[in-house]
Design a protein around this motif. Sequence first.
Motif, PDB file in Angstrom:
ATOM      1  N   UNK A 205       0.770  -1.084   0.066  1.00 24.97           N
ATOM      2  CA  UNK A 205      -0.029   0.033  -0.057  1.00 24.97           C
ATOM      3  C   UNK A 205       0.778   1.179  -0.039  1.00 24.97           C
ATOM      4  N   UNK A 206       2.272   1.199   0.837  1.00 25.32           N
ATOM      5  CA  UNK A 206       2.933   2.303   0.484  1.00 25.32           C
ATOM      6  C   UNK A 206       3.357   2.590  -0.781  1.00 25.32           C
ATOM      7  N   UNK A 279       0.510   5.315   7.548  1.00 21.34           N
ATOM      8  CA  UNK A 279       1.000   5.439   8.983  1.00 21.34           C
ATOM      9  C   UNK A 279       1.690   4.101   9.531  1.00 21.34           C
ATOM     10  N   UNK A 280       0.976   3.144   9.390  1.00 19.03           N
ATOM     11  CA  UNK A 280       1.783   2.023   9.635  1.00 19.03           C
ATOM     12  C   UNK A 280       2.926   1.495   9.039  1.00 19.03           C
ATOM     13  N   UNK A 281       2.929   2.071   7.875  1.00 14.34           N
ATOM     14  CA  UNK A 281       4.243   1.663   7.007  1.00 14.34           C
ATOM     15  C   UNK A 281       5.333   2.460   7.620  1.00 14.34           C
ATOM     16  N   UNK A 296       6.829   8.164   3.404  1.00 16.71           N
ATOM     17  CA  UNK A 296       6.608   9.551   4.499  1.00 16.71           C
ATOM     18  C   UNK A 296       5.846  10.672   3.820  1.00 16.71           C
ATOM     19  N   UNK A 297       6.349  11.026   2.588  1.00 15.38           N
ATOM     20  CA  UNK A 297       5.751  12.287   1.949  1.00 15.38           C
ATOM     21  C   UNK A 297       4.487  11.899   1.495  1.00 15.38           C
ATOM     22  N   UNK A 298       4.204  10.761   0.942  1.00 13.56           N
ATOM     23  CA  UNK A 298       2.784  10.451   0.749  1.00 13.56           C
ATOM     24  C   UNK A 298       1.809  10.420   2.193  1.00 13.56           C
ATOM     25  N   UNK A 299       2.505   9.814   3.084  1.00 15.29           N
ATOM     26  CA  UNK A 299       1.516   9.705   4.417  1.00 15.29           C
ATOM     27  C   UNK A 299       0.930  11.276   4.592  1.00 15.29           C
ATOM     28  N   UNK A 300       2.073  12.060   4.550  1.00 16.18           N
ATOM     29  CA  UNK A 300       1.496  13.568   5.010  1.00 16.18           C
ATOM     30  C   UNK A 300       0.593  14.162   3.781  1.00 16.18           C
ATOM     31  N   UNK A 305      -4.879  15.504   2.887  1.00 15.02           N
ATOM     32  CA  UNK A 305      -6.224  15.590   2.173  1.00 15.02           C
ATOM     33  C   UNK A 305      -7.287  15.191   2.812  1.00 15.02           C
ATOM     34  N   UNK A 306      -7.137  14.336   3.922  1.00 16.62           N
ATOM     35  CA  UNK A 306      -8.247  13.882   5.047  1.00 16.62           C
ATOM     36  C   UNK A 306      -8.670  15.113   5.672  1.00 16.62           C
TER      37      UNK A 306
END
Length: 327
Positions: A205-206, A279-281, A296-300, A305-306
Amino acid sequence: MSAFLKPCQFLTKQGLFRHQVKFFSVSSSRLDGETVGFIGLGNMGRGMADNLITKGHSVVLYDVVPEAVDALTAKGARGATSPAEVAAESDLIVTMLPNNAIVSNVYEGIFGSVKSGSFLIDSSTVDPALSKDLAVKAASAGCQFVDAPVSGGINAASAGTLTFMVGANTDEDFAKAEELLSKMGAKITHCGGVGTGGAVKICNNMLLAVSMIGTSEAMNLGIKLGLDPKLLAGILGSATGRCWSVDTYNPCPGVMENVPSSNDYKGGFGTALMTKDLGLAQDAATRAQAATPLGSLSHQIYRVMCNAGYAEKDFSSAFKFLREQDK
Ligand code: NAD
């Protein structure tokens, strides 16, 4: 009646031979007579439990939402009022829950009353470290535990065609899990010991998040350079930029039919769930000291977006989000 291969032995002049002989018989299974508990009847769990009921298993169910239980008791399953009650009545238990905290909490209830010898399968997407911890607690209660997160969305859950990534400490545990999971999935892979199913899931998923954001950027740039989006997607899809986000799930509305981007980003895999998996990744990467700057950047990006109202939209809405930043 079902067909299956059974090893048979034949004594001939040459000695004892083992052959694979195909014959037909009423299929017998180690699961015959066993009760399956199912906890977590949301978007995914609902279809998975339904498949178990339809395929003849005795199923006892629990969800904090009573209507979710009622919908399946109408199909022949039994309802319970707590995870502890499910555990007391079940020989195998499947859990399909939203996150680490809820999974921990539900397993506390399970461990309070689980029968020794029960077999526990967690299909939620959670931290692999939590799965390992639950396996230790299960062993203390005389039970086996495997993690078996899934790939495939709500439609695959309903159709019984999910892909399961299984972390099982022994081949025997995997074989037992596979027997039940095959009623809900089409592809079941043993990834290694407990926690490895979740490890594969969060790595996938990452990568998916990174490729979706990259695809969104490329599509947005191309459109601003005057390219026709369908032409651009077609060429990217047969060039070195090709990936699933380009050629199967394109995020630009109108490029493809029957994908969330062409339906106002409804359905599919929600941005909030993708953010959770990223976040888990990141937690796992921190512990493993693995460099994952794009993860990390994708997570942010997904977290922003959320906060910007995209939480319930499909994660391919990264394209729409980018377009809005340009305005
Ligand atoms: P969901 O939120 O639709 O369903 C979760 C269910 O758990 C809900 O019915 C909720 O009422 C129930 N629940 C919450 N707390 C509970 C508790 N304490 N006891 C019992 N039940 C409780 O989530 P989902 O989409 O079904 O996803 C479940 C898991 O599968 C998540 O970990 C998710 O990351 C993973 N997953 C989802 C998808 C997808 O496309 N939706 C795809 C792959 C993996």
